[in-house]
Design a protein around this motif. Structure first.
Motif, PDB file in Angstrom:
ATOM      1  N   SER A   1       0.349   5.067  -2.300  1.00 58.75           N
ATOM      2  CA  SER A   1      -0.836   4.423  -2.112  1.00 58.75           C
ATOM      3  C   SER A   1      -1.459   4.779  -0.646  1.00 58.75           C
ATOM      4  O   SER A   1      -2.629   4.834  -0.489  1.00 58.75           O
TER       5      SER A   1
ATOM      6  N   ALA B   1       3.546  -8.776   3.374  1.00 59.99           N
ATOM      7  CA  ALA B   1       3.534  -8.937   2.126  1.00 59.99           C
ATOM      8  C   ALA B   1       4.905  -9.015   1.773  1.00 59.99           C
ATOM      9  O   ALA B   1       5.470  -9.575   0.814  1.00 59.99           O
TER      10      ALA B   1
ATOM     11  N   ASP C   1      -6.511  -2.317  -2.149  1.00 58.83           N
ATOM     12  CA  ASP C   1      -6.185  -3.577  -1.223  1.00 58.83           C
ATOM     13  C   ASP C   1      -5.804  -3.481   0.013  1.00 58.83           C
ATOM     14  O   ASP C   1      -6.113  -4.007   1.009  1.00 58.83           O
ATOM     15  N   LEU C   2      -4.801  -2.346   0.155  1.00 59.66           N
ATOM     16  CA  LEU C   2      -4.402  -2.231   1.979  1.00 59.66           C
ATOM     17  C   LEU C   2      -5.449  -1.563   2.505  1.00 59.66           C
ATOM     18  O   LEU C   2      -5.536  -2.125   3.762  1.00 59.66           O
TER      19      LEU C   2
ATOM     20  N   LEU D   1       1.716  -4.856   5.109  1.00 62.17           N
ATOM     21  CA  LEU D   1       2.923  -4.693   4.457  1.00 62.17           C
ATOM     22  C   LEU D   1       4.115  -5.382   4.643  1.00 62.17           C
ATOM     23  O   LEU D   1       4.930  -5.787   4.013  1.00 62.17           O
TER      24      LEU D   1
ATOM     25  N   LYS E   1      -5.701  -0.529  -7.335  1.00 58.76           N
ATOM     26  CA  LYS E   1      -5.436  -1.739  -6.676  1.00 58.76           C
ATOM     27  C   LYS E   1      -4.748  -1.603  -5.441  1.00 58.76           C
ATOM     28  O   LYS E   1      -4.972  -2.309  -4.361  1.00 58.76           O
ATOM     29  N   ILE E   2      -3.321  -1.073  -5.514  1.00 58.01           N
ATOM     30  CA  ILE E   2      -2.423  -1.314  -4.223  1.00 58.01           C
ATOM     31  C   ILE E   2      -3.209  -0.348  -2.928  1.00 58.01           C
ATOM     32  O   ILE E   2      -3.578  -1.196  -1.940  1.00 58.01           O
TER      33      ILE E   2
ATOM     34  N   VAL F   1       4.053   1.979  -2.700  1.00 56.01           N
ATOM     35  CA  VAL F   1       3.313   1.738  -1.446  1.00 56.01           C
ATOM     36  C   VAL F   1       3.258   3.111  -0.849  1.00 56.01           C
ATOM     37  O   VAL F   1       2.016   3.360  -0.278  1.00 56.01           O
TER      38      VAL F   1
ATOM     39  N   SER G   1      -2.770 -10.665  -4.176  1.00 57.75           N
ATOM     40  CA  SER G   1      -3.021  -9.566  -5.154  1.00 57.75           C
ATOM     41  C   SER G   1      -1.856  -8.558  -4.987  1.00 57.75           C
ATOM     42  O   SER G   1      -1.266  -8.218  -5.969  1.00 57.75           O
ATOM     43  N   LEU G   2      -1.520  -8.385  -3.575  1.00 58.54           N
ATOM     44  CA  LEU G   2      -0.416  -7.357  -3.617  1.00 58.54           C
ATOM     45  C   LEU G   2       0.849  -7.823  -4.078  1.00 58.54           C
ATOM     46  O   LEU G   2       1.717  -7.047  -4.849  1.00 58.54           O
ATOM     47  N   THR G   3       1.321  -9.077  -3.882  1.00 56.15           N
ATOM     48  CA  THR G   3       2.844  -9.544  -4.330  1.00 56.15           C
ATOM     49  C   THR G   3       2.696  -9.516  -5.715  1.00 56.15           C
ATOM     50  O   THR G   3       3.685  -9.068  -6.303  1.00 56.15           O
TER      51      THR G   3
END
Length: 584
Positions: A366, A167, A140-141, A164, A136-137, A363, A322-324
């Motif tokens: 990731s 976000a 997405d990043l 970041l 996910k993280i 983070v 998605s991130l939040t």
């Protein structure tokens, strides 16, 4: 390089202004109750349920990864989307009735009612955090940063920093070696336009038929984010209809993502289809290939000013959402399910600090993992996500299938089955990513063991599911069964029992009443209050009955859902047959 027009920036600012304003208004509407906040007061009809199921599934990783995989491998990628239609029907017709009859609104709550104890819940919490990091993280990043890199020519990691930062605001506010190129590198596959492919291809038919089904059942039928959307429906019939709507919408990625990715390879063959590692490094910063830039390249190069900015805004909004949500979910999982068990008397301020610090750890890990994503699965993001899922999700799928269909499965069998599956899956996971997969032009340098290079990740998913399934079954048979009174209405075959299940009240130890030698039939009054940890029902019995029967809009609508389920499956079968008529 195409620079952004002032109209693009205006579209981006306008889009975010509207979205933020609507979000602030919406956040004030569903306060005051748990059902209102999490399940929209269980009042949604089938259209928003279906749209929500589809929107929850589609993210920035699809625009980058699915289109990129389409550019690299062709139409076969669309099978990942078309197969979801069948699993959505399984969700609506098999799993949802069990969850509703059990009176639960979260998946951990169902597991708690079905097995008792807390260690399976802790296992699922830890696994969720692992999947957040690796699928996910980090994904997405990477996908969002790739869009920014192409749009404004920033370094990949500088683009990640921008993401970041944005976000964070949203969260607070709410060696040069001679290259011997293979002559087939960079050229489309012979089966580029086929959905069903041979057993030794990039998408082998056994893996796409059975391995993908296992991963899909885990995702669509046991993932909290997905199931929660369906449980928000006003009744079971609308939940089923919502699954059908989402199933029809799953035809769209074929035309909106896979085919555009293939078009991107045709329009930009030197960039999207590059095969020379040095050339790819210059073009997109990745020696493994540049197929992931197919969709961003189309948006930035071909769309007119304004529309291009709007598309970028949509991508960034999807990414921020998605991130939040992942940051909030991971923080809650760690603090409430893990940290509170380490420090049961921790104060609220401590939980808040720990939660924020844990997000920072997620983070950092990731970001450190992103180079692995770039080099994995021929630099195809979507294939990477599916591979990691196939290494970690099949054990969970096996346990949910056993929990729903076989009442003989007990807590000890489920837990140790999960542990065995985790050990096998993590062994393949670590082994897989301890080797660097060489790009096509350097395939002669592939020194990975045959079990890594020859056993497809979807085939491994089948093996892992089987190991977990058989282990859980065998251990359950060797240990004490759960008495029937504890599992009434909690399995598919006890769905229509008249009596409600007796709540399992845990004794001492992580496995509660299911430790060896425990007596489930003992008098509950003999337990001390300190030993009693019961699950509070979210719904009363009459509310469940009302949801299933009294609010039913009529038998004709239920029959209409059944007919549409058959039509949807038939359309999916037609697509598979149609795109296998020719041998390219």
């Amino acid at each position: 390089m195409v620079s952004l027009h002032w109209g693009d920036f205006l579209a981006i600012l306008g889009y975010f202004g509207v979205i933020i304003g609507f979000g602030l208004w919406s956040s004030c509407q569903n306060r005051g109750s748990v059902d209102g906040y999490f399940l929209a007061r269980r009042s949604m009809n089938f259209i928003p349920v279906g749209a929500s199921l589809f929107a929850s599934n589609i993210g920035s990783g699809h625009f980058i990864g699915l289109a990129g995989s389409g550019a690299a491998s062709g139409l076969g990628t669309a099978t990942f989307e078309l197969s979801a239609l069948l699993v959505l029907i399984i969700l609506g017709w098999v799993f949802l009735p069990v969850y509703i009859r059990a009176g639960v609104s979260t998946m951990p709550e169902y597991i708690k009612k079905r097995f008792g104890g807390d260690r399976i819940r802790i296992y699922l919490s830890v696994l969720s955090l692992i999947l957040y990091i690796f699928t996910k993280i980090s994904a997405d990043l990477f996908s969002g940063a790739l869009f920014i890199k192409l749009a404004i020519d920033f370094d990949l990691y500088a683009s990640i920093g921008i993401l970041l930062l944005i976000a964070g605001v949203f969260t607070i506010g709410g060696g040069a070696t001679a290259v011997i190129c293979n002559s087939t590198c960079g050229l489309p596959r012979k089966d580029y336009f086929n959905l069903v492919r041979s057993i030794d291809s990039d998408f082998p038919w056994p893996g796409m038929s059975f391995g993908l089904l296992i991963s899909s059942v885990w995702y669509w039928c046991s993932d909290q984010v997905i199931v929660q959307r369906a449980l928000a429906a006003k009744n079971l019939t609308h939940a089923k209809a919502g699954c059908i709507v989402a199933g029809y919408l799953k035809f769209l990625p074929l035309f909106l993502m896979v085919l555009p990715g293939m078009v991107g390879r045709i329009l930009f063959p030197n960039e999207v289809g590059c095969s020379d590692p040095e050339e790819c490094k210059i073009l997109c910063g990745n020696e493994g290939g540049c197929s992931n830039i197919a969709y961003p390249k189309l948006v930035i190069e071909l769309m007119p000013p304004g529309a291009r900015g709007l598309m970028l805004a949509v991508m960034m909004a999807a990414l921020m959402s998605s991130l939040t949500s992942i940051f909030n979910s991971s923080s809650a999982i760690f603090t409430m399910d893990i940290w509170r068990r380490i420090r049961p008397k921790s104060k609220d301020w401590e939980l808040m600090i720990v939660g924020r610090l844990f997000v920072l750890v997620l983070v950092v890990v990731s970001i450190l993992w992103i180079p692995i994503i770039q080099a994995s699965q021929g630099s195809r993001l979507f294939d990477y996500i599916q591979a990691v899922t196939s290494y970690l999700a099949p054990p969970v799928c096996a346990i949910y299938v056993l929990a729903v269909f076989f009442k003989r499965i007990n807590e000890q069998g489920a837990f140790w089955g999960l542990i065995i599956g985790l050990i096998v899956g993590m062994t393949r996971f670590i082994w897989q990513f301890s080797y660097e997969e060489p790009p096509c032009a350097r395939s002669y340098l592939d020194k990975r063991p045959a079990i890594i290079s020859k056993v497809h990740y979807l085939h491994f998913g089948i093996i892992l599911f089987t190991i977990t399934f058989l282990s859980a079954w065998a251990i359950s048979l060797m240990t004490k069964p759960i008495p029937d009174k504890y599992i009434k209405r909690l399995t598919y075959f006890t769905l229509n029992d008249d009596e409600e299940p007796v709540e399992i009240k845990d004794g001492k130890g992580m496995c509660g009443n299911f430790c060896v030698g425990a007596n489930l039939d003992e008098d509950d009054s003999e337990k001390t209050k300190e030993d009693e940890i019961s699950v509070e029902p979210i719904q009363d019995s009459h509310l469940i009955e009302d949801y299933l029967e009294k609010k039913s809009p009529g038998r004709w609508l239920s029959r209409l859902c059944d007919v549409n389920a058959i039509i949807a499956i038939s359309l999916s079968g037609f697509c598979i047959a149609f795109f296998n008529r020719y041998d390219f």
